[in-house]
Scaffold this motif. Sequence first.
Motif, PDB file in Angstrom:
ATOM      1  N   LEU A   1       0.830  -1.209   0.000  1.00 60.49           N
ATOM      2  CA  LEU A   1       0.000   0.000   0.000  1.00 60.49           C
ATOM      3  C   LEU A   1       0.860   1.252   0.000  1.00 60.49           C
ATOM      4  N   PHE A   2       1.861   1.298   0.883  1.00 59.27           N
ATOM      5  CA  PHE A   2       2.664   2.510   1.006  1.00 59.27           C
ATOM      6  C   PHE A   2       3.673   2.656  -0.133  1.00 59.27           C
ATOM      7  N   THR A   3       4.057   1.540  -0.744  1.00 54.68           N
ATOM      8  CA  THR A   3       4.954   1.621  -1.898  1.00 54.68           C
ATOM      9  C   THR A   3       4.212   2.169  -3.108  1.00 54.68           C
ATOM     10  N   ARG A   4       2.991   1.680  -3.327  1.00 51.46           N
ATOM     11  CA  ARG A   4       2.206   2.127  -4.485  1.00 51.46           C
ATOM     12  C   ARG A   4       1.553   3.485  -4.266  1.00 51.46           C
ATOM     13  N   HIS A   5       1.223   3.787  -3.023  1.00 54.41           N
ATOM     14  CA  HIS A   5       0.519   5.040  -2.709  1.00 54.41           C
ATOM     15  C   HIS A   5       1.207   5.707  -1.511  1.00 54.41           C
ATOM     16  N   PRO A   6       2.394   6.279  -1.700  1.00 52.38           N
ATOM     17  CA  PRO A   6       3.139   6.839  -0.572  1.00 52.38           C
ATOM     18  C   PRO A   6       2.387   7.951   0.151  1.00 52.38           C
ATOM     19  N   ALA A   7       1.496   8.654  -0.528  1.00 52.23           N
ATOM     20  CA  ALA A   7       0.755   9.737   0.126  1.00 52.23           C
ATOM     21  C   ALA A   7      -0.146   9.222   1.237  1.00 52.23           C
ATOM     22  N   LEU A   8      -0.545   7.945   1.158  1.00 48.50           N
ATOM     23  CA  LEU A   8      -1.426   7.395   2.188  1.00 48.50           C
ATOM     24  C   LEU A   8      -0.700   7.158   3.506  1.00 48.50           C
ATOM     25  N   ARG A   9       0.635   7.122   3.479  1.00 46.83           N
ATOM     26  CA  ARG A   9       1.371   6.843   4.728  1.00 46.83           C
ATOM     27  C   ARG A   9       1.055   7.868   5.804  1.00 46.83           C
ATOM     28  N   GLY A  10       0.795   9.115   5.382  1.00 45.37           N
ATOM     29  CA  GLY A  10       0.519  10.169   6.351  1.00 45.37           C
ATOM     30  C   GLY A  10      -0.788  10.007   7.095  1.00 45.37           C
ATOM     31  N   LEU A  11      -1.670   9.096   6.634  1.00 44.84           N
ATOM     32  CA  LEU A  11      -2.937   8.864   7.331  1.00 44.84           C
ATOM     33  C   LEU A  11      -2.776   7.911   8.513  1.00 44.84           C
ATOM     34  N   PHE A  12      -1.596   7.305   8.637  1.00 43.23           N
ATOM     35  CA  PHE A  12      -1.389   6.278   9.651  1.00 43.23           C
ATOM     36  C   PHE A  12      -0.380   6.748  10.692  1.00 43.23           C
ATOM     37  N   PRO A  13      -0.447   6.177  11.902  1.00 42.51           N
ATOM     38  CA  PRO A  13       0.523   6.552  12.935  1.00 42.51           C
ATOM     39  C   PRO A  13       1.926   6.108  12.560  1.00 42.51           C
ATOM     40  N   GLY A  14       2.922   6.777  13.165  1.00 38.52           N
ATOM     41  CA  GLY A  14       4.304   6.426  12.882  1.00 38.52           C
ATOM     42  C   GLY A  14       4.629   4.998  13.271  1.00 38.52           C
ATOM     43  N   GLU A  15       4.132   4.556  14.399  1.00 39.31           N
ATOM     44  CA  GLU A  15       4.321   3.180  14.861  1.00 39.31           C
ATOM     45  C   GLU A  15       3.098   2.376  14.442  1.00 39.31           C
ATOM     46  N   MET A  16       3.293   1.347  13.623  1.00 39.26           N
ATOM     47  CA  MET A  16       2.179   0.636  12.999  1.00 39.26           C
ATOM     48  C   MET A  16       1.724  -0.611  13.754  1.00 39.26           C
ATOM     49  N   ALA A  17       2.401  -0.990  14.836  1.00 40.01           N
ATOM     50  CA  ALA A  17       2.078  -2.263  15.495  1.00 40.01           C
ATOM     51  C   ALA A  17       0.620  -2.303  15.950  1.00 40.01           C
ATOM     52  N   PHE A  18       0.145  -1.218  16.567  1.00 38.32           N
ATOM     53  CA  PHE A  18      -1.236  -1.180  17.054  1.00 38.32           C
ATOM     54  C   PHE A  18      -2.212  -1.248  15.891  1.00 38.32           C
ATOM     55  N   GLN A  19      -1.912  -0.509  14.822  1.00 40.46           N
ATOM     56  CA  GLN A  19      -2.779  -0.497  13.642  1.00 40.46           C
ATOM     57  C   GLN A  19      -2.854  -1.884  13.012  1.00 40.46           C
ATOM     58  N   GLU A  20      -1.710  -2.553  12.897  1.00 35.54           N
ATOM     59  CA  GLU A  20      -1.692  -3.884  12.289  1.00 35.54           C
ATOM     60  C   GLU A  20      -2.464  -4.887  13.142  1.00 35.54           C
ATOM     61  N   ALA A  21      -2.330  -4.787  14.465  1.00 39.44           N
ATOM     62  CA  ALA A  21      -3.083  -5.689  15.340  1.00 39.44           C
ATOM     63  C   ALA A  21      -4.577  -5.430  15.225  1.00 39.44           C
ATOM     64  N   HIS A  22      -4.951  -4.164  15.067  1.00 40.13           N
ATOM     65  CA  HIS A  22      -6.369  -3.817  14.911  1.00 40.13           C
ATOM     66  C   HIS A  22      -6.929  -4.415  13.621  1.00 40.13           C
ATOM     67  N   LEU A  23      -6.166  -4.329  12.534  1.00 34.81           N
ATOM     68  CA  LEU A  23      -6.639  -4.894  11.270  1.00 34.81           C
ATOM     69  C   LEU A  23      -6.736  -6.413  11.362  1.00 34.81           C
ATOM     70  N   ALA A  24      -5.809  -7.044  12.064  1.00 35.96           N
ATOM     71  CA  ALA A  24      -5.899  -8.498  12.247  1.00 35.96           C
ATOM     72  C   ALA A  24      -7.187  -8.871  12.967  1.00 35.96           C
ATOM     73  N   ARG A  25      -7.549  -8.094  13.989  1.00 32.43           N
ATOM     74  CA  ARG A  25      -8.809  -8.368  14.694  1.00 32.43           C
ATOM     75  C   ARG A  25     -10.007  -8.152  13.775  1.00 32.43           C
ATOM     76  N   ALA A  26      -9.914  -7.139  12.892  1.00 37.53           N
ATOM     77  CA  ALA A  26     -11.013  -6.895  11.953  1.00 37.53           C
ATOM     78  C   ALA A  26     -11.159  -8.070  10.983  1.00 37.53           C
ATOM     79  N   PHE A  27     -10.035  -8.592  10.484  1.00 35.39           N
ATOM     80  CA  PHE A  27     -10.100  -9.752   9.593  1.00 35.39           C
ATOM     81  C   PHE A  27     -10.729 -10.953  10.301  1.00 35.39           C
ATOM     82  N   TRP A  28     -10.303 -11.191  11.532  1.00 40.56           N
ATOM     83  CA  TRP A  28     -10.875 -12.322  12.278  1.00 40.56           C
ATOM     84  C   TRP A  28     -12.370 -12.126  12.507  1.00 40.56           C
ATOM     85  N   TYR A  29     -12.763 -10.885  12.809  1.00 39.09           N
ATOM     86  CA  TYR A  29     -14.186 -10.616  13.021  1.00 39.09           C
ATOM     87  C   TYR A  29     -14.974 -10.923  11.753  1.00 39.09           C
ATOM     88  N   LEU A  30     -14.483 -10.424  10.616  1.00 37.77           N
ATOM     89  CA  LEU A  30     -15.167 -10.698   9.355  1.00 37.77           C
ATOM     90  C   LEU A  30     -15.273 -12.194   9.104  1.00 37.77           C
TER      91      LEU A  30
END
Length: 438
Positions: A80-109
């Motif tokens: 995502l960030f390689t193809r769309h570098p402008a999107l990186r600014g929408l995310f926190p500098g430290e991605m661990a929490f964000q990645e864990a949140h998305l994993a929970r979203a995938f499991w929920y789905l």
Amino acid sequence: MPRSTQLAGSTSTENGAYHALLARHDAMRLRRRMLSPEGGAGARAAGEAYDGAADQRVIKAHLELVGPFEELITQLYEVLFTRHPALRGLFPGEMAFQEAHLARAFWYLLDHLDRPEEITETFTRLGRDHRKLGVRPAQYAAFEEALRAALRMRAGGRGGAGLEEAWVRMVRFGVTAMVRGAEAALHEPPFWTAAVTAHQVVGGDLAVLRVVPHETFRYEAGQYTGLESPLLPHTWRPYYLAGEPGAGGELELHVRCTGPGGVSEALVHRAAVGDEVRLGPPKGNLTLGEEPVGDLRLVAWDTGWAAMKALLQEVDRRVRMSPGHGVRRVRLFLGATDVAGLYDTEYLAGLERRRPWLSVVPVTGGAPGGEGYGRLAAAVTRAAAPSGGRVLVSGPPAMVRAVGASLARAGVAGEDVRHDLLPTGAEFGHTAPGAVPA
């Protein structure tokens, strides 16, 4: 009003209208893409017929090809960030929490694909909430492209096209509900900017903040909000709102510092009067609704007390407005590791003295954790109301589970027990507000 203020207000209104129109345009473009023949045979709008159970079987049968989710998600964000570098600014500098949140979203789905109506309800709420992150609907399409690429890298061509399409249909179903949720909320700001008007540190690691939003912020007693510090852009944590809005719309929030470098540390030790913070849309399951209060058990651990403070003020308001409102008895069970962990006790003692319908049961002892909450769970269960009544619970997820399990063993109906296990909330079993990890 000074002319400069008038111009600033006019500019703000015009910007808001522009962004609302932009969001509508993006939503329409994404929907056309999803529903077009090129969008894939499985592209459907949320709420329409979707054979989620079939996709659930396909995805679960091939989990070993793409898992673990943590590695899949890391690759997804790299693409995502390689193809769309402008999107990186929408995310926190430290991605661990964000990645864990998305994993929970995938499991929920994945766990709810055979119950698509629950996904629609949950992700509609999530779409409203995600407006505060600055995400526009068209950016979900970039996410889908990155997901496809990550799946191909993980599966290495195994599993066939059916596996990739099942994943895409699953994610699209949730995303379409999010887009609709965002569209439905265009009448309100994506977030509210608020000024800190008071900041009191209690016991060294807890802060009681008072903030005044620049725009009207409406919420119900028992709800929570996402909070962002300017020191950590794009990083939001949920906290309960304590009490009804005071003079000038002032809000009260209780924040316990849970570690260095996070939102809680910034709010407790680095925030000051005059600073600005951002608030997300209010939400939560602990509201009283319009039904009579009757017998009510309120259960809180540590800063979960904030929600209960709001609920007690709401009950008090209803009794004062209508003495025959139907309040029989309200019992508050307030848990903490030790007596020093209890705070705001002077306010609570005064309220208990003045209100005959209220009784307070402090419960201390036992280290926090699954077993450490046993004393609190036992006290709540022993105090069963003769006529049933509701039980509202706020605090760390382990405490909520311990109390819920104890009440279930005692025969209390599940629908009578309300709580928030937050996603971002409550949606994915995320950390409860007031007890959020840094």
